[in-house]
Design an enzyme around this catalytic site. Structure first.
Site, PDB file in Angstrom:
ATOM      1  CD  GLU A   1      -2.734   1.372   0.081  1.00 40.70           C
ATOM      2  OE1 GLU A   1      -3.517   0.363  -0.123  1.00 40.70           O
ATOM      3  OE2 GLU A   1      -2.584   2.504  -0.358  1.00 40.70           O
TER       4      GLU A   1
ATOM      5  CE  LYS B   1       4.853   0.906   2.068  1.00 36.03           C
ATOM      6  NZ  LYS B   1       4.087   2.129   1.733  1.00 36.03           N
TER       7      LYS B   1
ATOM      8  CG  PHE C   1       8.474  13.778  -0.306  1.00 38.71           C
ATOM      9  CD1 PHE C   1       7.199  13.764  -0.517  1.00 38.71           C
ATOM     10  CD2 PHE C   1       8.779  13.077   0.869  1.00 38.71           C
ATOM     11  CE1 PHE C   1       6.202  13.099   0.109  1.00 38.71           C
ATOM     12  CE2 PHE C   1       8.161  12.363   1.959  1.00 38.71           C
ATOM     13  CZ  PHE C   1       6.620  12.418   1.419  1.00 38.71           C
TER      14      PHE C   1
ATOM     15  N   GLY D   1      12.581  20.488   7.164  1.00 39.60           N
ATOM     16  CA  GLY D   1      11.718  20.886   8.528  1.00 39.60           C
ATOM     17  C   GLY D   1      12.445  19.908   9.662  1.00 39.60           C
TER      18      GLY D   1
ATOM     19  CB  CYS E   1       5.265   4.323   7.081  1.00 39.05           C
ATOM     20  SG  CYS E   1       3.611   3.581   6.903  1.00 39.05           S
TER      21      CYS E   1
ATOM     22  CE  LYS F   1       5.711   0.122  10.038  1.00 39.84           C
ATOM     23  NZ  LYS F   1       5.690  -0.676   8.744  1.00 39.84           N
TER      24      LYS F   1
ATOM     25  NE  ARG G   1       0.671   4.288  14.038  1.00 39.20           N
ATOM     26  CZ  ARG G   1       0.257   3.687  13.232  1.00 39.20           C
ATOM     27  NH1 ARG G   1       0.413   2.251  13.325  1.00 39.20           N
ATOM     28  NH2 ARG G   1      -0.817   3.903  12.408  1.00 39.20           N
TER      29      ARG G   1
HETATM   30  P1  NAD Z   1      -2.681   0.282  12.482  1.00 38.69           P
HETATM   31  O1  NAD Z   1      -1.904   0.106  13.655  1.00 38.69           O
HETATM   32  O2  NAD Z   1      -3.388   1.370  12.194  1.00 38.69           O
HETATM   33  O3  NAD Z   1      -3.936  -0.830  12.284  1.00 38.69           O
HETATM   34  C1  NAD Z   1      -3.761  -2.263  12.627  1.00 38.69           C
HETATM   35  C2  NAD Z   1      -4.955  -2.799  13.087  1.00 38.69           C
HETATM   36  O4  NAD Z   1      -5.168  -4.201  12.943  1.00 38.69           O
HETATM   37  C3  NAD Z   1      -5.502  -2.476  14.269  1.00 38.69           C
HETATM   38  O5  NAD Z   1      -6.741  -1.756  14.386  1.00 38.69           O
HETATM   39  C4  NAD Z   1      -5.654  -3.710  15.106  1.00 38.69           C
HETATM   40  O6  NAD Z   1      -6.243  -3.863  16.162  1.00 38.69           O
HETATM   41  C5  NAD Z   1      -5.908  -4.843  14.062  1.00 38.69           C
HETATM   42  N1  NAD Z   1      -5.476  -6.120  14.179  1.00 38.69           N
HETATM   43  C6  NAD Z   1      -4.283  -6.630  14.763  1.00 38.69           C
HETATM   44  N2  NAD Z   1      -4.187  -7.928  14.819  1.00 38.69           N
HETATM   45  C7  NAD Z   1      -5.358  -8.340  14.276  1.00 38.69           C
HETATM   46  C8  NAD Z   1      -5.899  -9.596  13.850  1.00 38.69           C
HETATM   47  N3  NAD Z   1      -5.477 -10.821  14.143  1.00 38.69           N
HETATM   48  N4  NAD Z   1      -7.177  -9.639  13.152  1.00 38.69           N
HETATM   49  C9  NAD Z   1      -7.541  -8.448  12.577  1.00 38.69           C
HETATM   50  N5  NAD Z   1      -7.246  -7.274  13.112  1.00 38.69           N
HETATM   51  C10 NAD Z   1      -6.108  -7.125  13.787  1.00 38.69           C
HETATM   52  O7  NAD Z   1      -2.065   0.005  11.161  1.00 38.69           O
HETATM   53  P2  NAD Z   1      -1.561   0.844   9.969  1.00 38.69           P
HETATM   54  O8  NAD Z   1      -1.176   2.038  10.127  1.00 38.69           O
HETATM   55  O9  NAD Z   1      -2.998   0.737   8.906  1.00 38.69           O
HETATM   56  O10 NAD Z   1      -0.823  -0.074   9.066  1.00 38.69           O
HETATM   57  C11 NAD Z   1      -0.967  -1.284   8.671  1.00 38.69           C
HETATM   58  C12 NAD Z   1       0.220  -1.922   7.612  1.00 38.69           C
HETATM   59  O11 NAD Z   1       0.007  -1.145   6.723  1.00 38.69           O
HETATM   60  C13 NAD Z   1       1.588  -1.707   8.384  1.00 38.69           C
HETATM   61  O12 NAD Z   1       2.529  -2.648   7.943  1.00 38.69           O
HETATM   62  C14 NAD Z   1       2.035  -0.376   7.496  1.00 38.69           C
HETATM   63  O13 NAD Z   1       3.443  -0.250   7.616  1.00 38.69           O
HETATM   64  C15 NAD Z   1       1.520  -0.463   6.261  1.00 38.69           C
HETATM   65  N6  NAD Z   1       1.251   1.021   5.840  1.00 38.69           N
HETATM   66  C16 NAD Z   1       0.875   1.860   6.367  1.00 38.69           C
HETATM   67  C17 NAD Z   1       0.636   2.993   5.754  1.00 38.69           C
HETATM   68  C18 NAD Z   1       0.252   4.225   6.991  1.00 38.69           C
HETATM   69  O14 NAD Z   1       0.174   5.348   6.444  1.00 38.69           O
HETATM   70  N7  NAD Z   1      -0.292   4.057   8.053  1.00 38.69           N
HETATM   71  C19 NAD Z   1       0.781   3.254   4.686  1.00 38.69           C
HETATM   72  C20 NAD Z   1       1.114   2.215   3.877  1.00 38.69           C
HETATM   73  C21 NAD Z   1       1.447   1.152   4.449  1.00 38.69           C
END
Ligand code: NAD
Length: 439
Positions: free
Chosen positions: A149, A202, A247, A251, A258, A261, A325
């Site tokens: 994503e 990614k 970008f 700042g 993201c 980590k 975060r």
């Molecule tokens: P988040 O922490 O906001 O959400 C994760 C969710 O998963 C939580 O609601 C948690 O309760 C749930 N969860 C945990 N175990 C579970 C299970 N067994 N079954 C169902 N739900 C469960 O995470 P996020 O920020 O959405 O990131 C998710 C992934 O996507 C990560 O790998 C991140 O690196 C990637 N990502 C994040 C972004 C971003 O901008 N946040 C962008 C691209 C990719």
């Protein structure tokens, strides 16, 4: 197509809602009952512009549950969007994703495609496939596809509906064709490759962006020393389309769930394979240093913050999100408190989350005006529109000492030239319009 989505965070919920918007029936699964109850009631548990409205508009195609067995049992496609946070050694914590893989293996009763949307280290999709296949309760075919994503928080809905690209990493044509069918209404280029390359796309994308930010921040630091203006420098660089004009905003460094980590995880992975990713290491080191830039700047004006009224504008790592975060405030505010500062803080959506971490020692305010009242110094950590459009005259009207240290370059220097204040930003000349010298 019957779709299930594991995880309803920033990626999972946005993906689920946008797939529903494109006509699919989607069951969103989370382990958090509180979140599920909110979503069932049509309330988004996260702040993301446009998300709640889109969710409400698509309620007839959306379902929310904690019952993973029921959700996965007859699903055609199961997207995994759970978190992959950082472990203390910098590697990615894959326990949530492996947990979902085991739940899928125990639940599915028909052939399905498991799509890994979470950001995972190279080789993880292979492990997920192995884990599912070795724990299957029923005799069904499972294909695992990588589909990373690229959304950014704050613009996640738009980024998903109008995505720059759809990357599909597969080892077989069947899951690739099914995913193309899922995305058939999305008007975006599709890159089909193998799973490891998709996983690498990614990490390489995020780490490259982090590198770009750290690079411009270092150039900004040098601009301050030698008297150049980073905005003009970035403007001039941006016309070169090999560089691009995105970008390049200097700042106090990147934060969020993201870049911090994903840089550390790729660096860790390279080390694990006896390779040192020196560019990524440099991006990480520069960013760590940059986060503390505002406190260092404050030493030009005060030896310590002890007993001073400090105004903090913005708590989240970027505007448009309630996510804290890796926000720079998480390291800076404890340092200010340790230094003895009296802190008043404002953020339009991040206060509730910040209060969970710091319930005491900070006065949270509902307006920028209230935050600035009688302040000795103001730090801008997030470039919210409310800050960018704030009338500059109010700083001197409200603050005891109108010293503003801006970590996000919210104001152009021309507009500050008429304001009675000290304005110290990143990579640009400090404007000192006060009659009394504080320096
Ligand atoms: P988040 O922490 O906001 O959400 C994760 C969710 O998963 C939580 O609601 C948690 O309760 C749930 N969860 C945990 N175990 C579970 C299970 N067994 N079954 C169902 N739900 C469960 O995470 P996020 O920020 O959405 O990131 C998710 C992934 O996507 C990560 O790998 C991140 O690196 C990637 N990502 C994040 C972004 C971003 O901008 N946040 C962008 C691209 C990719």
């Amino acid at each position: 197509m019957k779709i299930a989505e594991a995880g309803t965070g920033y990626v999972g919920l946005v993906t689920g809602v946008c797939l529903a918007e494109n006509g699919h029936s989607v069951t969103c699964v989370d382990i958090d009952d509180r979140k599920v109850a909110l979503m069932k009631a049509g309330v988004s548990p996260i702040y993301e512009p446009g998300l709640e409205e889109l969710m409400i508009n698509n309620m007839e195609r959306l379902d929310f549950t904690t019952d993973y067995k029921e959700a996965y049992r007859y699903a055609d496609v199961i997207f995994i969007g759970v978190g992959t946070p950082e472990k203390p050694d910098g590697s990615a914590n894959l326990s949530y994703i492996y947990g979902v893989a085991e739940q899928i293996a125990a639940s599915i009763e028909k052939d399905c495609v498991v799509v890994v949307k979470s950001t995972v280290p190279i080789g993880t999709n292979d492990k997920i496939e192995g884990l599912i296949k070795s724990n299957l309760k029923n005799n069904v075919n499972v294909y695992v596809a990588s589909n990373p994503e690229f959304l950014a928080q704050g613009t996640a809905v738009r980024d998903t509906l109008h995505t720059s690209r759809i990357v599909i990493g597969v080892e077989d044509t069947i899951p690739g064709n099914i995913l193309k069918e899922v995305y058939k209404n999305f008007n975006a280029p599709i890159v089909v490759t193998n799973r490891k390359s998709a996983e690498m796309i990614k990490y390489a994308s995020n780490d490259f962006l982090a590198l770009k930010i750290s690079f411009i921040n270092e150039i900004a630091n040098l601009c301050e020393i030698i008297g150049a203006n980073i905005e003009d420098v970035a403007h001039g660089m941006g016309y070169d389309n090999r560089i691009g004009n995105k970008f390049l905003n200097a700042g106090i460094g990147y934060g969020g769930s993201c870049f911090p980590k994903d840089t550390k995880a790729l660096h860790w992975l390279a080390n694990f394979h006896d390779y040192e990713l020196r560019t990524v290491k440099a991006a990480i080191d520069v960013n760590e240093n940059q986060k503390l830039k505002l406190i260092k700047k404050s030493r030009k004006y005060f030896d310590s913050l002890k007993g001073l009224n400090v105004a903090v504008l913005g708590l989240t790592f970027k505007p448009g999100t309630d996510d804290l975060r890796e926000a720079p405030t998480l390291v800076n505010i404890p340092l200010m408190l340790e230094d003895g500062a009296n802190i008043k803080a404002w953020d339009p959506v991040g206060v509730d989350n910040f209060k969970k971490l710091h319930s005491e020692g900070i006065m949270y305010c509902y307006s920028i005006e209230e935050t600035l009242k009688d302040a000795d110094i103001c730090f801008i950590f997030t470039e919210w529109d409310q800050v960018k459009h704030f009338d500059l005259k109010n700083y001197s009207k409200l603050m005891k000492n109108p010293i503003v240290i801006d970590g996000r370059n919210c104001y152009d220097l021309e507009s500050v030239k008429d304001a009675a204040m000290v304005y110290d930003s990143i990579g640009r000349e400090t404007i000192h319009n006060l009659e009394v010298s504080l320096i």
